[in-house]
Design an enzyme around this catalytic site. Structure first.
Site, PDB file in Angstrom:
ATOM      1  N   HIS A  14      35.695  49.748  45.091  1.00 46.11           N
ATOM      2  CA  HIS A  14      36.377  49.389  46.341  1.00 46.11           C
ATOM      3  C   HIS A  14      35.463  49.616  47.540  1.00 46.11           C
ATOM      4  CE1 HIS A  14      40.288  50.388  44.005  1.00 46.11           C
ATOM      5  NE2 HIS A  14      40.003  49.112  43.923  1.00 46.11           N
ATOM      6  N   HIS A  15      34.158  49.737  47.309  1.00 43.11           N
ATOM      7  CA  HIS A  15      33.279  49.992  48.458  1.00 43.11           C
ATOM      8  C   HIS A  15      33.295  48.797  49.404  1.00 43.11           C
ATOM      9  CE1 HIS A  15      30.480  47.430  46.268  1.00 43.11           C
ATOM     10  NE2 HIS A  15      29.712  47.399  47.326  1.00 43.11           N
ATOM     11  N   LYS A  40      36.397  41.310  43.203  1.00 48.88           N
ATOM     12  CA  LYS A  40      36.167  39.934  42.741  1.00 48.88           C
ATOM     13  C   LYS A  40      35.681  39.929  41.300  1.00 48.88           C
ATOM     14  CE  LYS A  40      35.854  35.541  43.820  1.00 48.88           C
ATOM     15  NZ  LYS A  40      36.584  35.280  42.554  1.00 48.88           N
ATOM     16  N   SER A  99      31.906  31.146  44.436  1.00 54.22           N
ATOM     17  CA  SER A  99      33.286  31.619  44.628  1.00 54.22           C
ATOM     18  C   SER A  99      33.447  32.183  46.042  1.00 54.22           C
ATOM     19  CB  SER A  99      33.621  32.726  43.631  1.00 54.22           C
ATOM     20  OG  SER A  99      34.055  32.189  42.406  1.00 54.22           O
ATOM     21  N   LYS A 134      37.306  42.680  36.999  1.00 53.10           N
ATOM     22  CA  LYS A 134      37.367  41.745  35.872  1.00 53.10           C
ATOM     23  C   LYS A 134      38.743  41.841  35.252  1.00 53.10           C
ATOM     24  CE  LYS A 134      34.420  38.959  33.830  1.00 53.10           C
ATOM     25  NZ  LYS A 134      33.250  38.388  34.506  1.00 53.10           N
ATOM     26  N   LYS A 181      26.377  42.723  40.594  1.00 54.76           N
ATOM     27  CA  LYS A 181      26.052  41.314  40.818  1.00 54.76           C
ATOM     28  C   LYS A 181      26.309  40.941  42.279  1.00 54.76           C
ATOM     29  CE  LYS A 181      27.685  38.839  37.383  1.00 54.76           C
ATOM     30  NZ  LYS A 181      28.485  37.937  36.526  1.00 54.76           N
TER      31      LYS A 181
HETATM   32  N1  GLU Z   1      33.328  35.027  35.800  1.00 48.68           N
HETATM   33  C1  GLU Z   1      32.186  34.768  36.603  1.00 48.68           C
HETATM   34  C2  GLU Z   1      31.191  35.918  36.476  1.00 48.68           C
HETATM   35  O1  GLU Z   1      31.199  36.653  35.525  1.00 48.68           O
HETATM   36  C3  GLU Z   1      32.547  34.418  38.045  1.00 48.68           C
HETATM   37  C4  GLU Z   1      33.257  35.460  38.829  1.00 48.68           C
HETATM   38  C5  GLU Z   1      33.777  34.995  40.183  1.00 48.68           C
HETATM   39  O2  GLU Z   1      33.504  33.877  40.577  1.00 48.68           O
HETATM   40  O3  GLU Z   1      34.475  35.785  40.811  1.00 48.68           O
HETATM   41  O4  GLU Z   1      30.322  36.082  37.288  1.00 48.68           O
END
Ligand code: GLU
Length: 472
Positions: free
Chosen positions: A65-66, A71, A363, A107, A95
């Site tokens: 939550h930083h 996402k 995204s 996730k 990432k």
């Molecule tokens: N599922 C993709 C990933 O592992 C996209 C995640 C996204 O767009 O939020 O990077």
């Protein structure tokens, strides 16, 4: 899924983290906080399938939550378990940090085989899952924004959006509650191919760096490189497409049922259509069959792109891999043992958490589009074209020469949405590649590019905690 019973994907992520943390100067408490998953939601819910009630097991993990919102994609597969979702959520944090996308990692996953259900049944499951997320405040444009992942796509994202908007009537930014939507439902042009295109941009940048290519024992540039792509899903298909269009030769493509090999090159679209028609990738005209799909990973090639699931290259098969560069288009395709083997063998591993960040980057663009309620390029396209036209006319008047129709068209062109998304993605991938390789070069003790990528990510997340402070 793990092929070894005892394998923990989350432990592998922690191991990579610890390996890199040594090269940072953060307080051990901060490092521990960065590593752990902040919120873990494990759910069971009933769904009526035919005349039976099925209890579905599902998860959503918010790793960090930083930055908010969190996402990350949602996966539908029988291999989904808590360990996997935690690992994938953690990778999302790193990432996003690497590509400067201002989100925390998350996730989700539902433990089902999507092929076993009708579209109607899948819709029921997806809607029920979304409902569970809404109940616990695990979805929303400012809290947590899902996206597609293995086994999900635009269709599922539409169902999630519709469930969310019907539960939150009048919420002005509701479109931003999920990304990877169809363009007709608030999606952004370029999102579908974004991960595969990002993989291509990342590897192309690496291939343009003389020192990196010397390390890998290859000549500079993408042209003529022999590429193998494992997995012909959305990511693999588009990676293969952009490599082929960029001048590389895709010599092998693999799917679950087998693989095909043709040193003269394969066209991914023709292979895709063949598989759709025949129900198998095998027996593609002009190609040799490889009946045991994992064998494809061990063929001689320049660039190997695992684009399916985690743990496909491990301590067992890594010694037999002949590729010079491995580009991790999937999340976690290599185990830590494989990493160690490749460091010794001098194989250049380009790590997942940056190389496959194209998906989340676009995204982010989609989310921004949803919050701004306007399509990219709508305001400036005509203005730019009019300006370009004036400049061209001036040049023609001053030189007395006419610009050819084809050139005129190219120069005149004002950016539309796809142009801007591609440009933003290219800039992001090039910037991230340079940042990571610079950190790697700056410290000769950093053993591999994955560790360098983690150092970049840890430093960025660490800076957030240091600047924001720890809430008492
Ligand atoms: N599922 C993709 C990933 O592992 C996209 C995640 C996204 O767009 O939020 O990077």
């Amino acid at each position: 899924m793990s092929t070894h019973q005892e394998y923990s994907f989350f432990d592998a992520v922690l191991a990579s983290f610890d390996k890199a943390a040594k090269f940072t100067a953060w307080d051990p408490g901060i490092l521990e906080q960065i590593k752990q998953c902040n919120s873990v939601y494990r759910m069971h819910f009933p769904v009526k399938i035919g005349d039976k009630i099925e209890v579905i097991k599902a998860y959503r993990v918010q790793h960090s939550h930083h930055k908010t919102p969190c996402k990350g994609g949602i996966r539908f597969a029988t291999t989904v378990n808590l360990d996997e979702v935690m690992a994938l959520a953690a990778l999302m944090t790193y990432k996003c940090a690497i590509v400067n996308v201002p989100f925390g990692g998350a996730k989700g996953g539902i433990n089902i085989d999507p092929k076993k259900y009708t579209p109607y049944e899948l819709e029921k499951i997806t809607r029920r899952y979304t409902h569970e997320l809404i109940k616990k405040n695990f979805i929303g444009p400012g809290t947590d924004v899902p996206a597609p992942d293995y086994g999900t796509g635009e269709r599922e994202m539409s169902w999630i959006l519709d469930t969310y908007t019907s539960m939150k009537p009048g919420e002005i930014d509701a479109l931003g509650c999920v990304t990877g939507k169809p363009v007709t439902q608030g999606g952004v042009r370029g999102r579908r191919e974004a991960t595969g295109l990002g993989v291509f941009y990342g590897i192309r940048e690496i291939c343009s760096m003389p020192d990196m290519m010397e390390k890998a024992g290859l000549s500079k540039g993408i042209k003529g490189k022999r590429v193998i792509v494992q997995g012909l899903g959305n990511v693999g298909y588009h990676a293969a497409k952009f490599f082929r269009e960029g001048g590389a030769t895709v010599i092998a493509l693999a799917e679950l049922e087998g693989a095909i090999f043709n040193p003269g090159g394969l066209n991914e679209e023709e292979v895709f259509q063949h598989r759709k028609k025949e129900g198998t990738i095998l027996n593609f005209p002009g190609a040799t069959n490889i009946l045991h799909s994992p064998d494809v990973l061990e063929l001689d090639c320049d660039i190997l792109i695992p684009a399916a699931l985690e743990n496909v290259i491990n301590g067992e098969n890594a010694p037999r891999i002949k590729a010079k560069i491995i580009g991790e288009a999937a999340n976690g395709p290599l185990t830590p043992e494989a990493d160690e083997i490749f460091i010794k063998k001098g194989i250049l591993v380009v790590p997942d958490m940056y190389l496959n960040a194209g998906g989340v980057t676009v995204s982010y663009f989609e989310w921004l589009k949803n919050l701004s309620h306007v399509r990219y390029g709508r305001m400036e396209k005509r203005f730019t074209e009019n300006q370009n036209s004036i400049i061209l006319t001036q040049i023609e008047d001053l030189t007395g020469k006419e610009v050819k129709a084809k050139e005129r068209e190219i120069i005149m062109h004002g950016p539309d949405e796809a142009d801007l998304v591609y440009s933003g993605l290219e800039e992001t991938m090039i910037g991230a590649t340079r940042e990571i390789t610079e950190v790697w070069k700056s410290n000769p003790d950093i053993p591999d590019m994955r560790t360098a990528a983690y150092v970049v990510a840890i430093n960025k997340v660490g800076t957030s905690y240091a600047e924001l402070g720890i809430f008492p």
